[in-house]
Design a protein around this motif. Structure first.
Motif, mmCIF file in Angstrom:
data_model
loop_
_atom_site.group_PDB
_atom_site.id
_atom_site.type_symbol
_atom_site.label_atom_id
_atom_site.label_comp_id
_atom_site.label_asym_id
_atom_site.label_seq_id
_atom_site.Cartn_x
_atom_site.Cartn_y
_atom_site.Cartn_z
ATOM 1 N N PHE A 61 66.525 0.662 -25.871
ATOM 2 C CA PHE A 61 65.571 -0.436 -25.722
ATOM 3 C C PHE A 61 66.236 -1.732 -25.293
ATOM 4 C CE2 PHE A 61 63.905 -4.255 -27.867
ATOM 5 C CZ PHE A 61 62.791 -4.453 -27.077
ATOM 6 N N GLY A 62 67.221 -2.201 -26.069
ATOM 7 C CA GLY A 62 67.774 -3.531 -25.848
ATOM 8 C C GLY A 62 68.313 -3.743 -24.452
ATOM 9 N N ALA A 63 69.152 -2.824 -23.977
ATOM 10 C CA ALA A 63 69.766 -2.986 -22.656
ATOM 11 C C ALA A 63 68.715 -2.968 -21.560
ATOM 12 C CB ALA A 63 70.805 -1.891 -22.421
ATOM 13 N N LEU A 64 67.763 -2.036 -21.661
ATOM 14 C CA LEU A 64 66.757 -1.904 -20.608
ATOM 15 C C LEU A 64 65.756 -3.055 -20.645
ATOM 16 C CD1 LEU A 64 66.152 1.946 -20.759
ATOM 17 C CD2 LEU A 64 67.732 0.644 -19.326
ATOM 18 N N ALA A 65 65.483 -3.585 -21.829
ATOM 19 C CA ALA A 65 64.589 -4.741 -21.911
ATOM 20 C C ALA A 65 65.224 -5.961 -21.250
ATOM 21 C CB ALA A 65 64.261 -5.044 -23.367
ATOM 22 N N MET A 66 66.541 -6.161 -21.460
ATOM 23 C CA MET A 66 67.220 -7.279 -20.817
ATOM 24 C C MET A 66 67.271 -7.115 -19.299
ATOM 25 S SD MET A 66 70.393 -8.462 -23.212
ATOM 26 C CE MET A 66 70.078 -9.306 -24.761
ATOM 27 N N LEU A 67 67.371 -5.862 -18.850
ATOM 28 C CA LEU A 67 67.423 -5.596 -17.420
ATOM 29 C C LEU A 67 66.032 -5.466 -16.805
ATOM 30 C CD1 LEU A 67 70.318 -2.976 -17.400
ATOM 31 C CD2 LEU A 67 70.416 -5.304 -16.508
ATOM 32 N N ARG A 68 65.006 -5.554 -17.648
ATOM 33 C CA ARG A 68 63.614 -5.457 -17.194
ATOM 34 C C ARG A 68 63.369 -4.175 -16.402
ATOM 35 N NH1 ARG A 68 64.987 -10.781 -16.663
ATOM 36 N NH2 ARG A 68 65.505 -10.605 -14.441
ATOM 37 N N TYR A 69 63.938 -3.086 -16.891
ATOM 38 C CA TYR A 69 63.702 -1.775 -16.292
ATOM 39 C C TYR A 69 62.743 -1.014 -17.207
ATOM 40 C CZ TYR A 69 64.460 2.818 -14.244
ATOM 41 O OH TYR A 69 64.273 4.029 -13.635
ATOM 42 N N PRO A 70 61.501 -0.776 -16.756
ATOM 43 C CA PRO A 70 60.486 -0.187 -17.646
ATOM 44 C C PRO A 70 60.685 1.310 -17.866
ATOM 45 C CG PRO A 70 59.569 -0.530 -15.453
ATOM 46 C CD PRO A 70 60.961 -1.109 -15.436
ATOM 47 N N THR A 71 60.734 1.719 -19.107
ATOM 48 C CA THR A 71 60.752 3.125 -19.498
ATOM 49 C C THR A 71 59.732 3.304 -20.611
ATOM 50 O OG1 THR A 71 62.462 2.815 -21.174
ATOM 51 C CG2 THR A 71 63.199 3.333 -18.922
ATOM 52 N N PHE A 72 59.608 4.518 -21.125
ATOM 53 C CA PHE A 72 58.668 4.748 -22.222
ATOM 54 C C PHE A 72 59.010 3.890 -23.434
ATOM 55 C CE2 PHE A 72 57.707 8.816 -20.042
ATOM 56 C CZ PHE A 72 56.327 8.699 -20.017
ATOM 57 N N THR A 73 60.298 3.750 -23.717
ATOM 58 C CA THR A 73 60.705 2.998 -24.903
ATOM 59 C C THR A 73 60.316 1.528 -24.800
ATOM 60 O OG1 THR A 73 62.568 4.506 -25.183
ATOM 61 C CG2 THR A 73 62.656 2.434 -26.375
ATOM 62 N N THR A 74 60.593 0.902 -23.675
ATOM 63 C CA THR A 74 60.217 -0.513 -23.526
ATOM 64 C C THR A 74 58.700 -0.665 -23.506
ATOM 65 O OG1 THR A 74 60.333 -0.355 -21.101
ATOM 66 C CG2 THR A 74 62.337 -1.017 -22.267
ATOM 67 N N ALA A 75 57.987 0.327 -22.950
ATOM 68 C CA ALA A 75 56.528 0.252 -22.935
ATOM 69 C C ALA A 75 55.960 0.347 -24.345
ATOM 70 C CB ALA A 75 55.961 1.363 -22.055
ATOM 71 N N VAL A 76 56.530 1.224 -25.169
ATOM 72 C CA VAL A 76 56.088 1.336 -26.561
ATOM 73 C C VAL A 76 56.277 0.013 -27.282
ATOM 74 C CG1 VAL A 76 56.606 2.412 -28.789
ATOM 75 C CG2 VAL A 76 56.461 3.816 -26.729
ATOM 76 N N TYR A 77 57.441 -0.569 -27.136
ATOM 77 C CA TYR A 77 57.724 -1.848 -27.794
ATOM 78 C C TYR A 77 56.759 -2.920 -27.307
ATOM 79 C CZ TYR A 77 60.296 -5.920 -29.461
ATOM 80 O OH TYR A 77 60.647 -7.095 -30.079
ATOM 81 N N ASP A 78 56.531 -2.992 -25.999
ATOM 82 C CA ASP A 78 55.641 -4.015 -25.452
ATOM 83 C C ASP A 78 54.222 -3.865 -25.984
ATOM 84 O OD1 ASP A 78 57.701 -5.108 -24.011
ATOM 85 O OD2 ASP A 78 57.224 -4.035 -22.153
#
Length: 502
Positions: free
Chosen positions: A180-197
């Motif tokens: 989550f953390g690395a991809l959220a900082m890079l603004r690369y959307p995956t299932f994990t960042t979508a769940v968090y959002d």
């Protein structure tokens, strides 16, 4: 068997939460939430990132392991330590280091580079351990029969590395799925960042849970693929060790390219983040540093990481032992079940434990035991992979001999089994310690009120664009992770201490 089943049941708590939530939504609701263009986009992003990271990490990990353990490349002991060093740098620190240097880094290529550099040691370490367990006589015989260096690697060494490489690749895939953390900082959307959002912005529990369900399905595909590729063949070897000395392969004209390749990996994965941290640290020192708060946060992080390392490794022992010594459908099912939790986003694990604790044992809500349970679910694969590898290379003959001499089961466990498994147990505990020091999402949701770790303090400061204030917490995270990283790299193969054979 019962202990391993209990561990699997704990790991399946998040899956049970998803199943219950799905049953409440119904098939029509699931179709509405999952069969959408946005979900297809997230699926493509996630699959290609996982696939790319696995390929890059396997190439980097196996290639670097061969150079360190089987070639005459200069400075093998130093390279070994440096190649393990990325484990001491959190992935979200690496991602911010790159995004701060290259503002346009928020692409697929940037995300692939960051996760590959962060997780390549998960393949490198098992590959190194497997190389150290190989019999050099087989390689010498193959060369005597006319095989080239590449032929020896492809036909002799690589087949024996299969279990280790597949285990490491599985770890990489599972961690990229849940990153989550690395991809959220890079603004690369995956299932994990979508769940968090969805949880954070809209509190859409059913929608986020269905996305997590897709992640679990992806995890099942990975687990089944790893089982099929690994097979049921054993790799244990009897005897104290190889009778022949490993003869490092002279690289000749390829020495310079090999050194450049190793240096590039180390610079990109370690030097860039550390240089960025030094710059942040200088800014933070000039703005003033709250030493008391930093000390308190460090103590809390250290205590939680140590407790989680002990608990998770203890949980991994019965599962790793059962998977090797009692091979069969039930043992395989129990072992594979322990991997499912780590494929679920930490936020879903946290909310599942919150729900269970409130409904079943309200007194445990927002307590340390629940937080440790979340750590165990998240990081069990790290401990199980290393424990299993140790059991794979520990012949049951030793235990049988001790039993024939009248040793009781507890005596055999203490005097025979545990000493043989000690390297795997230590490596697993170190990996869990490293993970907990830098764990972010579950800690944010489950930590008792007023409890702050280095990762959550760093995240809070960096999210508020106070990068100078965040730097000290990142530096201490790296310093705390360093001893465990040294533990993973200190057992240098005797052949690596010797120079090339004339």
């Amino acid at each position: 068997m019962l202990l391993a089943a209990a561990v699997a049941a704990l790991a399946l708590v998040p899956l049970g939460h998803i199943v219950v939530a799905a049953a409440g939504v119904g098939w029509s609701g699931i179709a509405d939430l999952v069969l959408r263009p946005r979900v297809a986009e997230l699926l493509v992003n996630t699959v290609r990132l996982v696939g790319g990271a696995v390929v890059v990490c396997v190439v980097l990990g196996v290639g670097a392991a061969w150079l360190v353990e089987r070639s005459a490349v200069p400075g093998r002991r130093v390279w070994h330590v440096l190649l393990v060093a990325p484990l001491a740098v959190p992935a979200f620190v690496t991602s911010y280091a790159w995004i701060s240097l290259l503002p346009g880094f928020d692409t697929y290529g940037g995300a692939l580079l960051v996760v590959s550099l962060s997780y390549a040691p998960f393949v490198y370490l098992p590959a190194v351990a497997a190389f150290r367990g190989l019999d050099p006589a087989l390689e010498d015989t193959a060369r005597g029969l006319g095989l080239s260096t590449w032929g020896v690697f492809r036909r002799v060494q690589l087949p024996q590395l299969r279990v280790a490489v597949l285990g490491g690749a599985l770890l990489v895939a599972l961690h990229v799925l849940a990153e989550f953390g690395a991809l959220a900082m890079l603004r690369y959307p995956t299932f994990t960042t979508a769940v968090y959002d969805q949880y954070r912005a809209t509190f859409n529990g059913p929608g986020a849970t269905m996305l997590a369900g897709v992640l679990v399905l992806l995890c099942l595909v990975l687990l089944l693929a790893e089982i099929r590729l690994r097979g049921a063949r054993g790799y244990a070897r009897t005897g104290a060790g190889a009778a022949r000395t490993v003869r490092p392969v002279r690289l000749g004209a390829l020495t310079a390219p090999a050194l450049l390749a190793l240096a590039a990996v180390v610079v990109l994965s370690v030097a860039v983040p550390l240089v960025s941290l030094v710059r942040w640290m200088a800014t933070g020192t000039s703005a003033g540093l709250d030493v008391a708060t930093l000390a308190t946060t460090t103590g809390t992080t250290l205590a939680l990481a140590a407790a989680a390392a002990v608990a998770t490794t203890v949980f991994a022992l019965p599962t790793g032992w059962l998977a090797v010594r009692r091979r069969g459908p039930v043992a395989t099912l129990i072992e594979r079940s322990t991997y499912l939790g780590s494929a679920v986003p930490a936020i879903v694990i946290a909310l599942a434990l919150v729900t269970v604790s409130i409904r079943l044992v309200p007194g445990l809500y927002q307590t340390v035991p629940v937080l440790l349970a979340a750590y165990a679910i998240l990081f069990l694969p790290r401990a199980i992979v290393t424990v299993r590898a140790a059991v794979e290379q520990s012949p049951p003959l030793h235990d049988d001999v001790a039993a024939s001499l009248g040793a009781s089961a507890p005596a055999r466990l203490w005097r025979v089994t545990l000493p043989l498994l000690a390297p795997g147990i230590g490596a697993g505990a170190a990996l869990v310690f490293l993970a907990v020091v830098t764990e972010l999402t579950a800690t944010l949701l489950l930590a008792p009120t007023g409890t702050t770790t280095l990762a959550t303090a760093f995240w809070s400061a960096s999210s508020a664009l106070e990068y100078g204030a965040a730097a000290p917490y990142a530096v201490v995270m790296v310093l705390l992770s360093a001893p465990a990283t040294v533990l993973l790299s200190r057992d240098v193969l005797p052949a690596a201490r010797r120079g090339p054979t004339p």
